[in-house]
Design a protein around this motif. Structure first.
Motif, PDB file in Angstrom:
ATOM      1  N   LYS A  50       0.842  -1.189   0.000  1.00 29.63           N
ATOM      2  CA  LYS A  50       0.000   0.000   0.000  1.00 29.63           C
ATOM      3  C   LYS A  50       0.883   1.248   0.000  1.00 29.63           C
ATOM      4  N   PRO A  51       0.718   2.129  -0.994  1.00 23.33           N
ATOM      5  CA  PRO A  51       1.570   3.328  -1.060  1.00 23.33           C
ATOM      6  C   PRO A  51       1.348   4.264   0.126  1.00 23.33           C
ATOM      7  N   GLU A  52       2.441   4.720   0.681  1.00 21.45           N
ATOM      8  CA  GLU A  52       2.398   5.642   1.822  1.00 21.45           C
ATOM      9  C   GLU A  52       3.101   6.962   1.517  1.00 21.45           C
ATOM     10  N   ARG A  53       3.727   7.043   0.334  1.00 17.87           N
ATOM     11  CA  ARG A  53       4.402   8.273  -0.082  1.00 17.87           C
ATOM     12  C   ARG A  53       4.102   8.492  -1.578  1.00 17.87           C
ATOM     13  N   ILE A  54       3.059   9.270  -1.844  1.00 14.78           N
ATOM     14  CA  ILE A  54       2.601   9.475  -3.212  1.00 14.78           C
ATOM     15  C   ILE A  54       3.022  10.863  -3.702  1.00 14.78           C
ATOM     16  N   VAL A  55       3.553  10.905  -4.916  1.00 14.36           N
ATOM     17  CA  VAL A  55       3.822  12.180  -5.580  1.00 14.36           C
ATOM     18  C   VAL A  55       2.857  12.297  -6.754  1.00 14.36           C
ATOM     19  N   ALA A  56       2.072  13.380  -6.778  1.00 13.94           N
ATOM     20  CA  ALA A  56       1.134  13.645  -7.869  1.00 13.94           C
ATOM     21  C   ALA A  56       1.747  14.683  -8.798  1.00 13.94           C
ATOM     22  N   LEU A  57       1.862  14.361 -10.080  1.00 13.12           N
ATOM     23  CA  LEU A  57       2.498  15.272 -11.027  1.00 13.12           C
ATOM     24  C   LEU A  57       1.521  16.266 -11.649  1.00 13.12           C
ATOM     25  N   SER A  58       0.268  16.229 -11.231  1.00 15.62           N
ATOM     26  CA  SER A  58      -0.723  17.213 -11.663  1.00 15.62           C
ATOM     27  C   SER A  58      -1.554  17.641 -10.463  1.00 15.62           C
ATOM     28  N   THR A  59      -1.851  18.925 -10.390  1.00 11.09           N
ATOM     29  CA  THR A  59      -2.679  19.421  -9.289  1.00 11.09           C
ATOM     30  C   THR A  59      -4.102  18.867  -9.376  1.00 11.09           C
ATOM     31  N   SER A  60      -4.517  18.419 -10.557  1.00 14.39           N
ATOM     32  CA  SER A  60      -5.871  17.881 -10.716  1.00 14.39           C
ATOM     33  C   SER A  60      -6.104  16.640  -9.855  1.00 14.39           C
ATOM     34  N   PHE A  61      -5.033  15.927  -9.519  1.00 12.26           N
ATOM     35  CA  PHE A  61      -5.159  14.704  -8.724  1.00 12.26           C
ATOM     36  C   PHE A  61      -5.314  14.975  -7.222  1.00 12.26           C
ATOM     37  N   LEU A  62      -4.998  16.178  -6.779  1.00  9.10           N
ATOM     38  CA  LEU A  62      -4.839  16.416  -5.350  1.00  9.10           C
ATOM     39  C   LEU A  62      -6.123  16.238  -4.541  1.00  9.10           C
ATOM     40  N   GLU A  63      -7.196  16.890  -4.952  1.00  5.74           N
ATOM     41  CA  GLU A  63      -8.434  16.769  -4.180  1.00  5.74           C
ATOM     42  C   GLU A  63      -8.987  15.343  -4.171  1.00  5.74           C
ATOM     43  N   PRO A  64      -9.044  14.667  -5.328  1.00  5.97           N
ATOM     44  CA  PRO A  64      -9.521  13.271  -5.280  1.00  5.97           C
ATOM     45  C   PRO A  64      -8.670  12.377  -4.384  1.00  5.97           C
ATOM     46  N   LEU A  65      -7.353  12.575  -4.391  1.00  3.02           N
ATOM     47  CA  LEU A  65      -6.484  11.794  -3.513  1.00  3.02           C
ATOM     48  C   LEU A  65      -6.799  12.075  -2.049  1.00  3.02           C
ATOM     49  N   HIS A  66      -6.992  13.343  -1.730  1.00  7.25           N
ATOM     50  CA  HIS A  66      -7.287  13.730  -0.343  1.00  7.25           C
ATOM     51  C   HIS A  66      -8.622  13.145   0.117  1.00  7.25           C
ATOM     52  N   ILE A  82      -4.059  24.100  -5.989  1.00  8.38           N
ATOM     53  CA  ILE A  82      -3.485  23.442  -4.815  1.00  8.38           C
ATOM     54  C   ILE A  82      -4.328  23.795  -3.593  1.00  8.38           C
ATOM     55  N   PRO A  83      -5.036  22.830  -3.017  1.00  8.91           N
ATOM     56  CA  PRO A  83      -5.853  23.100  -1.826  1.00  8.91           C
ATOM     57  C   PRO A  83      -4.977  23.527  -0.646  1.00  8.91           C
ATOM     58  N   ASP A  84      -5.590  24.221   0.283  1.00 10.37           N
ATOM     59  CA  ASP A  84      -4.847  24.722   1.448  1.00 10.37           C
ATOM     60  C   ASP A  84      -4.152  23.598   2.207  1.00 10.37           C
ATOM     61  N   TYR A  85      -4.787  22.425   2.272  1.00 10.77           N
ATOM     62  CA  TYR A  85      -4.199  21.339   3.049  1.00 10.77           C
ATOM     63  C   TYR A  85      -2.962  20.738   2.391  1.00 10.77           C
ATOM     64  N   VAL A  92       7.544  19.900  -6.685  1.00 15.42           N
ATOM     65  CA  VAL A  92       8.458  19.192  -7.592  1.00 15.42           C
ATOM     66  C   VAL A  92       8.599  19.906  -8.933  1.00 15.42           C
ATOM     67  N   GLY A  93       8.448  21.229  -8.905  1.00 16.13           N
ATOM     68  CA  GLY A  93       8.576  22.007 -10.132  1.00 16.13           C
ATOM     69  C   GLY A  93       7.227  22.387 -10.697  1.00 16.13           C
ATOM     70  N   ALA A  94       7.246  23.212 -11.752  1.00 13.67           N
ATOM     71  CA  ALA A  94       6.007  23.637 -12.396  1.00 13.67           C
ATOM     72  C   ALA A  94       5.365  22.465 -13.135  1.00 13.67           C
ATOM     73  N   VAL A  95       4.064  22.579 -13.381  1.00 17.09           N
ATOM     74  CA  VAL A  95       3.308  21.495 -14.005  1.00 17.09           C
ATOM     75  C   VAL A  95       3.950  21.045 -15.314  1.00 17.09           C
ATOM     76  N   TYR A  96       4.411  22.009 -16.123  1.00 14.87           N
ATOM     77  CA  TYR A  96       5.000  21.666 -17.418  1.00 14.87           C
ATOM     78  C   TYR A  96       6.519  21.544 -17.362  1.00 14.87           C
ATOM     79  N   ASN A  97       7.074  21.610 -16.159  1.00 12.58           N
ATOM     80  CA  ASN A  97       8.531  21.512 -16.020  1.00 12.58           C
ATOM     81  C   ASN A  97       8.879  20.767 -14.738  1.00 12.58           C
ATOM     82  N   ILE A  98       8.448  19.513 -14.644  1.00  8.98           N
ATOM     83  CA  ILE A  98       8.655  18.699 -13.445  1.00  8.98           C
ATOM     84  C   ILE A  98      10.150  18.422 -13.248  1.00  8.98           C
ATOM     85  N   ASN A  99      10.596  18.557 -12.013  1.00  7.84           N
ATOM     86  CA  ASN A  99      11.979  18.264 -11.643  1.00  7.84           C
ATOM     87  C   ASN A  99      12.049  16.808 -11.160  1.00  7.84           C
TER      88      ASN A  99
END
Length: 317
Positions: A50-66, A82-85, A92-99
């Motif tokens: 079960k993943p315990e450390r998730i990185v989302a590369l798009s802000t669109s995923f954030l609320e559904p994940l939460h 990006i929600p307040d929480y 990890v960088g800008a949406v179109y320039n992920i580091n």
């Protein structure tokens, strides 16, 4: 063969069988996984735990994940989405320039990438033994599908089902208020430099379709670099003469409206359009129609419906 020799042979054979059985059990335990998912890129992804450390590369995923109690340790930097929480989550960088180096440094046990935007990072991340799921999340159905996937990852399927049922009900309630009539709409997308026409698979196009509106540009050939948009043609717009024109935008709204006036509205043919003469040209809010509205799809649906039928929603104010 004597009795002692026979007995010894049988004991040895039983031991071999037992050890073989233990080996199979160990092998089965070793290959057992937490979850296997087929993502929207047609890839089969197996998660060992079960993943315990998730990185989302798009802000669109954030609320559904939460909403399904995922643990997010990294996301893109963005002025919107990006929600307040998640404000203090590592960026990890800008949406179109992920580091990617930054992503790897966070030691994620799962990265969620946006199809068509982050595909190029998949091989690099997997070479670092980081599982990656690629999802397409633009339409309302895709939002629900992604939420279902996320709930499988976190084990909160019942919670996701409840959220989806509530969103479906809100949208059906909104649609139930509308009169039984056909509205022909055109959807323009304006930036400071350019104007295009939005097709059915765009965010605004999909919302219009959900409401039963007919997009007059639905069958137009899309742009080579954008399957959700087509070239703008005032001649074609005049020919179709839609009842309503919606405008989505990217950039400062005052700049957008000035560009629309300079490049589109100053043309005398624009003034002949039914939607213009009857004041049915509406600018849609960027927070719902530029980026994927995600969990706010019911709000996007209501916003578009209210523009045409404000009198039907007065009790909601």
């Amino acid at each position: 063969m004597g009795k002692k020799a026979l007995w010894g042979f049988l004991v040895c054979m039983m031991a071999v069988v037992f050890m073989a059985g233990c080996g199979d059990t160990a092998k089965d335990a070793k290959t057992e996984s937490y979850l296997t998912i087929e993502d929207d890129a047609g890839r089969t992804v197996t998660l060992a735990k079960k993943p315990e450390r998730i990185v989302a590369l798009s802000t669109s995923f954030l609320e559904p994940l939460h909403e399904v109690d995922a643990t997010v340790v990294g996301c893109p930097s963005s002025k919107m989405g990006i929600p307040d929480y998640y404000k203090d989550v590592e960026k990890v960088g800008a949406v179109y320039n992920i580091n990617i180096e930054k992503v790897v440094s966070l030691q994620p046990d799962l990265v969620i990438a946006m199809k068509g935007m982050n595909d190029k990072f998949v091989a690099n991340l997997e070479s670092n033994n980081i599982p990656v799921i690629v999802l397409d999340m633009k339409s309302y159905d895709q939002v629900k599908h992604s939420l279902d996937i996320f709930s499988q990852i976190t084990g909160e399927q019942d919670k996701a089902k409840g959220i989806i049922a509530a969103m479906d009900k809100k949208i059906e309630d909104i649609k139930g208020k509308l009169p039984q009539e056909t509205k022909r709409v055109a959807i323009l997308h304006s930036t400071a430099q350019d104007v295009t026409v939005q097709l059915d698979d765009s965010i605004a196009g999909s919302v219009a379709k959900m409401l039963g509106f007919v997009n007059v540009a639905a069958d137009t050939k899309p742009l080579d670099n954008n399957p959700d948009a087509a070239p703008y043609s005032l001649e074609a717009l005049v020919k179709e003469d839609p009842d309503v024109i919606f405008v989505t935008s990217m950039g400062d709204m005052q700049t957008i409206k000035k560009a629309m006036q300079d490049n589109v509205e100053n043309n005398s043919a624009w003034q002949t359009l039914r939607a213009v003469k009857e004041n049915h040209v509406y600018y849609l809010p960027q927070k719902l129609f530029l980026l994927n509205p995600g969990m706010h799809y019911p709000e996007a649906v209501e916003t578009m419906a209210k523009e045409l039928y404000p009198q039907l929603f007065t009790e909601d104010k």
